[in-house]
Design a protein around this motif. Structure first.
Motif, PDB file in Angstrom:
ATOM      1  N   SER A 287     -28.206 -39.233  -1.638  1.00 18.31           N
ATOM      2  CA  SER A 287     -27.612 -37.790  -1.139  1.00 18.31           C
ATOM      3  C   SER A 287     -28.589 -37.159  -0.189  1.00 18.31           C
ATOM      4  O   SER A 287     -29.962 -37.117  -0.215  1.00 18.31           O
ATOM      5  CB  SER A 287     -27.518 -37.139  -2.580  1.00 18.31           C
ATOM      6  OG  SER A 287     -26.467 -37.609  -3.281  1.00 18.31           O
ATOM      7  N   THR A 289     -29.636 -33.316   1.752  1.00 20.23           N
ATOM      8  CA  THR A 289     -29.426 -32.118   1.980  1.00 20.23           C
ATOM      9  C   THR A 289     -29.680 -31.570   3.394  1.00 20.23           C
ATOM     10  O   THR A 289     -30.763 -32.013   3.773  1.00 20.23           O
ATOM     11  CB  THR A 289     -30.569 -31.254   0.881  1.00 20.23           C
ATOM     12  OG1 THR A 289     -30.275 -31.707  -0.410  1.00 20.23           O
ATOM     13  CG2 THR A 289     -30.319 -29.952   1.256  1.00 20.23           C
ATOM     14  N   THR A 291     -30.427 -28.528   6.305  1.00 19.18           N
ATOM     15  CA  THR A 291     -30.632 -27.386   6.598  1.00 19.18           C
ATOM     16  C   THR A 291     -30.880 -27.114   8.156  1.00 19.18           C
ATOM     17  O   THR A 291     -31.194 -28.301   8.884  1.00 19.18           O
ATOM     18  CB  THR A 291     -32.226 -27.104   5.977  1.00 19.18           C
ATOM     19  OG1 THR A 291     -33.218 -27.947   6.247  1.00 19.18           O
ATOM     20  CG2 THR A 291     -32.114 -26.997   4.365  1.00 19.18           C
ATOM     21  N   GLN A 306     -23.664 -24.312   7.531  1.00 19.94           N
ATOM     22  CA  GLN A 306     -23.346 -24.617   6.112  1.00 19.94           C
ATOM     23  C   GLN A 306     -22.972 -26.133   5.893  1.00 19.94           C
ATOM     24  O   GLN A 306     -22.596 -26.693   6.971  1.00 19.94           O
ATOM     25  CB  GLN A 306     -22.304 -23.771   5.598  1.00 19.94           C
ATOM     26  CG  GLN A 306     -20.900 -24.042   6.406  1.00 19.94           C
ATOM     27  CD  GLN A 306     -19.739 -23.063   5.913  1.00 19.94           C
ATOM     28  OE1 GLN A 306     -19.919 -22.516   4.796  1.00 19.94           O
ATOM     29  NE2 GLN A 306     -18.573 -23.004   6.733  1.00 19.94           N
ATOM     30  N   GLN A 307     -23.367 -26.645   4.760  1.00 17.25           N
ATOM     31  CA  GLN A 307     -23.149 -27.792   4.498  1.00 17.25           C
ATOM     32  C   GLN A 307     -22.073 -27.988   3.114  1.00 17.25           C
ATOM     33  O   GLN A 307     -22.375 -27.399   2.041  1.00 17.25           O
ATOM     34  CB  GLN A 307     -24.439 -28.683   3.934  1.00 17.25           C
ATOM     35  CG  GLN A 307     -24.001 -30.078   3.628  1.00 17.25           C
ATOM     36  CD  GLN A 307     -25.119 -30.745   3.124  1.00 17.25           C
ATOM     37  OE1 GLN A 307     -26.402 -30.061   2.576  1.00 17.25           O
ATOM     38  NE2 GLN A 307     -25.382 -32.269   2.962  1.00 17.25           N
ATOM     39  N   ILE A 310     -22.930 -32.028  -0.790  1.00 16.66           N
ATOM     40  CA  ILE A 310     -23.968 -32.769  -0.590  1.00 16.66           C
ATOM     41  C   ILE A 310     -23.686 -34.104  -1.110  1.00 16.66           C
ATOM     42  O   ILE A 310     -23.211 -34.554  -2.092  1.00 16.66           O
ATOM     43  CB  ILE A 310     -25.211 -32.381  -1.605  1.00 16.66           C
ATOM     44  CG1 ILE A 310     -25.906 -30.891  -0.999  1.00 16.66           C
ATOM     45  CG2 ILE A 310     -26.434 -33.206  -1.665  1.00 16.66           C
ATOM     46  CD1 ILE A 310     -26.880 -30.136  -1.961  1.00 16.66           C
ATOM     47  N   THR A 314     -22.221 -37.040   4.560  1.00 16.85           N
ATOM     48  CA  THR A 314     -21.946 -35.698   4.704  1.00 16.85           C
ATOM     49  C   THR A 314     -21.941 -35.080   5.864  1.00 16.85           C
ATOM     50  O   THR A 314     -22.175 -35.958   6.805  1.00 16.85           O
ATOM     51  CB  THR A 314     -23.088 -34.923   3.675  1.00 16.85           C
ATOM     52  OG1 THR A 314     -22.597 -33.288   3.459  1.00 16.85           O
ATOM     53  CG2 THR A 314     -24.293 -34.917   4.038  1.00 16.85           C
ATOM     54  N   GLY A 316     -22.816 -31.198   8.190  1.00 10.43           N
ATOM     55  CA  GLY A 316     -23.163 -29.772   8.548  1.00 10.43           C
ATOM     56  C   GLY A 316     -22.315 -29.055   9.523  1.00 10.43           C
ATOM     57  O   GLY A 316     -22.283 -29.731  10.466  1.00 10.43           O
ATOM     58  N   GLY A 338     -32.311 -33.280   7.869  1.00  7.49           N
ATOM     59  CA  GLY A 338     -31.781 -33.850   6.557  1.00  7.49           C
ATOM     60  C   GLY A 338     -32.567 -34.705   5.717  1.00  7.49           C
ATOM     61  O   GLY A 338     -33.674 -35.305   6.208  1.00  7.49           O
ATOM     62  N   ASP A 340     -33.518 -36.625   1.850  1.00  3.96           N
ATOM     63  CA  ASP A 340     -32.781 -37.397   1.000  1.00  3.96           C
ATOM     64  C   ASP A 340     -33.358 -37.020  -0.403  1.00  3.96           C
ATOM     65  O   ASP A 340     -34.438 -36.419  -0.546  1.00  3.96           O
ATOM     66  CB  ASP A 340     -32.692 -39.010   1.303  1.00  3.96           C
ATOM     67  CG  ASP A 340     -34.267 -39.645   1.412  1.00  3.96           C
ATOM     68  OD1 ASP A 340     -34.972 -39.177   0.640  1.00  3.96           O
ATOM     69  OD2 ASP A 340     -34.358 -40.569   1.773  1.00  3.96           O
ATOM     70  N   THR A 341     -32.678 -37.647  -1.418  1.00  2.00           N
ATOM     71  CA  THR A 341     -32.997 -37.471  -2.837  1.00  2.00           C
ATOM     72  C   THR A 341     -33.796 -38.785  -3.324  1.00  2.00           C
ATOM     73  O   THR A 341     -33.984 -38.729  -4.438  1.00  2.00           O
ATOM     74  CB  THR A 341     -32.002 -37.027  -3.632  1.00  2.00           C
ATOM     75  OG1 THR A 341     -30.905 -38.219  -3.606  1.00  2.00           O
ATOM     76  CG2 THR A 341     -31.411 -35.656  -3.172  1.00  2.00           C
ATOM     77  N   ASN A 345     -38.476 -38.798  -0.886  1.00  2.00           N
ATOM     78  CA  ASN A 345     -38.043 -37.445   0.224  1.00  2.00           C
ATOM     79  C   ASN A 345     -38.001 -37.792   1.583  1.00  2.00           C
ATOM     80  O   ASN A 345     -38.743 -36.862   2.326  1.00  2.00           O
ATOM     81  CB  ASN A 345     -38.612 -36.136  -0.246  1.00  2.00           C
ATOM     82  CG  ASN A 345     -38.580 -35.855  -1.875  1.00  2.00           C
ATOM     83  OD1 ASN A 345     -39.424 -35.689  -2.498  1.00  2.00           O
ATOM     84  ND2 ASN A 345     -37.019 -35.735  -2.317  1.00  2.00           N
TER      85      ASN A 345
END
Length: 885
Positions: A287, A289, A291, A306-307, A310, A314, A316, A338, A340-341, A345
């Motif tokens: 996944s 995220t 910003t 905006q996204q 997640i 994906t 934005g 971007g 990742d999880t 990271n």
């Protein structure tokens, strides 16, 4: 005692370990008022929140304000720090400082803190290397108030072996200044380079984009922690006004999945008032995220990012309703991150450049007047516009601005003719700076709106128009014959075709005016009686020496009245000038015509047939005819070829200049020869050698002049003339002094003398004088020791054997005089002289009695010849006098 020593050792080791924690950071500033600024220091350190006992902590940091004041401390404002991970925290320190005065140099704000964390791969012995960051603050009333950029993306990142790593500082400058990025090495104690520091190793490269700030590392090869610095410089109106040095740390790990991948537009533009709405796509093994940072998010009518969700795939969305206050000269940069999880990271960055441009001025119209064209356009809807630029071109351009093109490029062929004073000045009258526009030309215009920071709008649509052809239009001013007394010029014009025949019913008369050398005080010379009578031959002129100017006025003679309908523009003959030089003639010509001449044909007279043959064609107003024979006569004339930009007149328009003749003469001086000097102190000689520098200069040097001056402040005097141009050396002997400066000149067959060569100076190599300078060599037959220094023996034997009978110096050079005084053992003066040879025979000078054997003391001031003048040198010593029988 042993326990105490062990305790001290343990304490020192622990203190060192606890102090090695700094990983990254930067310093930024914000203007408060006057000379007061708020300084913010952010550091990223190894440590947890809250801080356990024994773990290093910095509630305050020492800071150097850069203005000469003592080191100060700046407090941390975020408690124990803000936790980033369990072992990483961000510390924020803030304080205000008032500077003493504006300055032409930057105030260097710096923080140096012991020490960096242990094990940084590219910082040798990092555990003992201080952490150093700095920011430069300029306080200059001429550049205005400045705030540093704020860096929104943290200086801590992870990268993966074998994968491309990208970082962007996310710099936002609230003042809209231009930012320039460069990759730097990290710094250590005192802001000095770290010994043996190396940039991180890469499979291909590690670079930074100077405009977007994208740091690209392609690709890490070895696991570990690495530190690099990024210098972010601010520029305003082309001048550097500040900088921030960020020191960041990248942790490279192995065996990790690929980092996220972001795709989207990289460069776009938009007209103020339109809306930008586009997506960034992101994908990866886990996944992601998203910003985004950039100035558009922090200004009036900001952009939004905006996204919606997640996930590993994906997107934005960037949305911005632009307005006129967003127009600026420099582009905006949007950085999308971007992350990742995964356990590492990993991140990717994507940068977009956005240019917001002003809308074009609308509804430009041209209104034709008698001798001018009035322009009018709508006031732009962007209220911050400060002026408009007015551009003009003869004939349609065929150019249209590109999608993001502002202003008017030179290639479009337009000329800037005016800049209005304000946004409300939406009219302009073009009268060609008071001269008046010309019937027959097609005048085309465009308008550009200008913004306070130098930004320009899209150019307006093009509008073209021309004056009515209701007056005569000049087309010919041709020199028919060249003479000082009986020259002639043929003048021709086009008759009016758009005059008001109701107002001016005719008949018509042309009045012809002529000016000599200029268009001032033109005099009436003749008239013609029909509107169709548009030709005139002007005779009895000095066309060889003078240029002539013509104007034709038209009058209406209805009912016996005499009413001026109008007048033509002034047109001159083409006047040819010839400037002689060595084996060449330079042709230049003047022409003052209302049409545009685009070509000129050069003619030269054939001396055998006396026919003028075409020699060349040029678009310039000058021409060089080379390869000629000096003192031979060559005759020329020039034909101009031009046209009006609108149809309906003769095309092409051709006119000849007068015939003019000239003779090439050798007035080009030779190049100065290149001089060197070889000195022979033993023979008291100087051998001058030179090389004649012919290329690019006169090639007929037949003799040389050699000059010398005896001191730097003296005047050069001719010492000899070498009458053979093939000679390359000269032996100068029997010199009064070898000290001096030499120059040489070359003289050609026409008597032209070159400039002086570079001077070659010989100085006294002994004593207090400077050494030789210039191209000076010691002769192979001599050496430096032959340039004898002035020295004296310590014994002499006056007597009857004829050997060593007088006290005199060893062989010497470069001595002008001495002040010699010799004393006996009781301090009485027995002999004195200014003669450098001394020649004391052991007799007391006053009594003329022989001095007794024994030891005598002397002092001697030696006045040595030097380039800067006489230089005194003092020597002293003892003399033993032993008489022989």
């Amino acid at each position: 005692m042993v326990k105490k020593i062990l305790y001290i050792i343990f304490f020192l080791i622990a203190a060192n370990a606890f102090a090695t924690h700094n990983r990254a950071g930067e310093i930024t500033f914000r203007h408060i008022s006057g000379l007061t600024y708020e300084i913010t220091v952010e550091t990223y350190v190894k440590g947890s929140v809250p801080t356990p006992n024994g773990e290093v902590d910095r509630p305050k940091l020492e800071i150097n304000w850069g203005d000469g004041s003592p080191l100060d401390s700046i407090p941390r404002i975020n408690g124990d720090g803000t936790a980033i991970t369990f072992t990483l925290k961000k510390c924020t320190y803030v304080a205000q400082h008032t500077y003493p005065a504006p300055a032409p140099f930057p105030y260097v704000i710096s923080v140096e803190d012991p020490n960096r964390n242990q094990g940084i791969y590219n910082v040798p012995n990092s555990v003992n290397v201080p952490f150093y960051i700095e920011t430069q603050l300029y306080i200059n009333p001429f550049s205005g108030i400045n705030n540093s950029p704020v860096l929104n993306n943290p200086p801590i990142d992870n990268a993966c072996v074998g994968s491309v790593y990208i970082h962007n500082p996310g710099a936002v400058d609230s003042d809209g200044d231009s930012l320039y990025y460069s990759l730097q090495s990290s710094f250590g104690a005192g802001g000095q380079p770290i010994a043996n520091y190396q940039y991180p190793l890469a499979s291909n490269f590690i670079i930074i984009d100077p405009l977007t700030g994208d740091l690209i590392w392609d690709s890490p090869t070895t696991q570990g922690e690495y530190n690099v610095a990024i210098l972010i410089e601010e520029f305003r109106n082309g001048f550097r006004i500040g900088s921030v040095l960020r020191d960041m740390q990248i942790t490279v790990v192995g065996g990790c999945p690929p980092p996220p991948d972001i795709t989207g537009i990289t460069d776009t533009c938009i007209i103020a008032g339109d809306t930008l709405d586009f997506n960034y796509l992101a994908s990866g093994p886990s996944s992601i995220t998203l910003t985004s940072t950039g100035i558009p998010y922090s200004i009036n009518n900001p952009a939004f990012f905006q996204q919606p969700f997640i996930g590993s795939s994906t997107f934005g969305n960037f949305y911005w309703e632009t307005q006129c206050n967003h127009v600026r000269n420099s582009p905006y940069f949007i950085s999308v991150k971007g992350i990742d999880t995964s356990p590492y990271n990993l991140a990717d960055f994507h940068t977009t450049t956005i240019t917001v441009i002003g809308p074009k001025p609308e509804n430009l119209a041209a209104i034709v007047q008698a001798n001018n064209i009035n322009l009018i356009w709508n006031k732009t809807r962007c209220g911050q516009v400060v002026s408009y630029k007015v551009y003009r071109k003869l004939g349609p351009s065929g150019w249209s601005p590109g999608p993001c093109e502002t202003g008017i490029p030179p290639s479009a062929g337009f000329q800037l003719i005016a800049t209005t004073g304000s946004i409300n000045d939406t009219t302009f009258s073009d009268n060609n700076n008071g001269i008046g526009l010309v019937p027959g030309e097609d005048y085309c215009y465009r308008i550009v709106a200008c913004y306070p920071d130098g930004a320009e709008s899209i150019a307006s649509d093009e509008v073209c128009d021309q004056l009515k052809k209701d007056v005569p239009i000049m087309t010919r001013v041709n020199v028919n014959t060249t003479s000082t007394t009986n020259g002639s010029i043929y003048v021709e014009w086009s008759k009016p075709t758009e005059h008001n025949t109701v107002q001016w019913a005719g008949p018509y008369r042309y009045l012809i005016y002529r000016g000599e050398q200029n268009s001032n005080n033109m005099v009436l010379i003749d008239s013609t009686a029909s509107i169709n009578d548009t030709m005139y031959l002007d005779t009895m002129l000095n066309t060889l020496d003078f240029q002539y100017f013509y104007r034709v006025d038209i009058y209406n003679l209805t009912g016996g009245s005499r009413d001026l309908m109008g007048f033509s523009a002034v047109a001159s003959s083409v006047y040819l000038n010839i400037t002689p030089s060595d084996n060449r003639l330079t042709l230049t010509w003047d022409e003052f015509v209302p049409w545009t001449n685009s070509q000129h044909v050069i003619y030269r007279q054939n001396p055998a047939t006396l026919i003028f043959d075409s020699l060349d064609i040029t678009s310039n107003t000058s021409y060089i005819d080379s390869g000629l024979v000096n003192l031979s006569t060559y005759c020329y004339k020039v034909k101009s070829i031009g046209r009006y930009s609108s149809p309906g007149t003769i095309d092409p328009i051709e006119n000849f200049s007068q015939e003019n003749c000239g003779q090439p003469v050798d007035n080009v001086v030779p190049c100065p020869p290149s001089l060197c000097v070889e000195i022979n102190c033993q023979q008291q000689q100087s051998l001058l050698n030179w090389v004649n520098q012919n290329p690019g200069c006169a090639d007929d040097v037949i003799q040389f002049n050699i000059y010398k001056k005896d001191s730097l402040n003296g005047e050069y005097q001719l010492i000899t003339n070498i009458p053979n141009g093939t000679e390359a050396s000269y032996l100068y002997d029997n010199e009064k002094s070898m000290v001096g400066c030499y120059v040489i000149t070359g003289i050609d067959s026409a008597g032209n003398e070159s400039l002086f060569s570079d001077s070659v100076c010989i100085d006294n190599p002994n004593g207090a004088c400077a050494g030789n300078n210039g191209c000076v060599f010691i002769s192979n037959e001599s050496d430096q020791s032959d340039c004898y220094i002035y020295s004296l023996p310590n014994v002499f034997t006056p007597g009857e054997d004829g050997l060593n009978d007088v006290f005199q110096p060893f062989p010497y050079r470069f001595v002008e005089s001495v002040d010699m005084q010799i004393f006996n053992r009781w301090g009485n003066l027995v002999y004195w002289t200014s003669d450098p040879n001394i020649l004391w025979d052991g007799t007391e000078q006053d009594s003329e009695k022989p001095c007794v054997d024994g030891t005598y003391f002397y002092t001697c001031t030696v006045n040595e010849e030097c380039l800067e003048g006489t230089n005194p040198r003092k020597i002293k010593g003892f003399i033993t006098l032993l008489r022989t029988k």
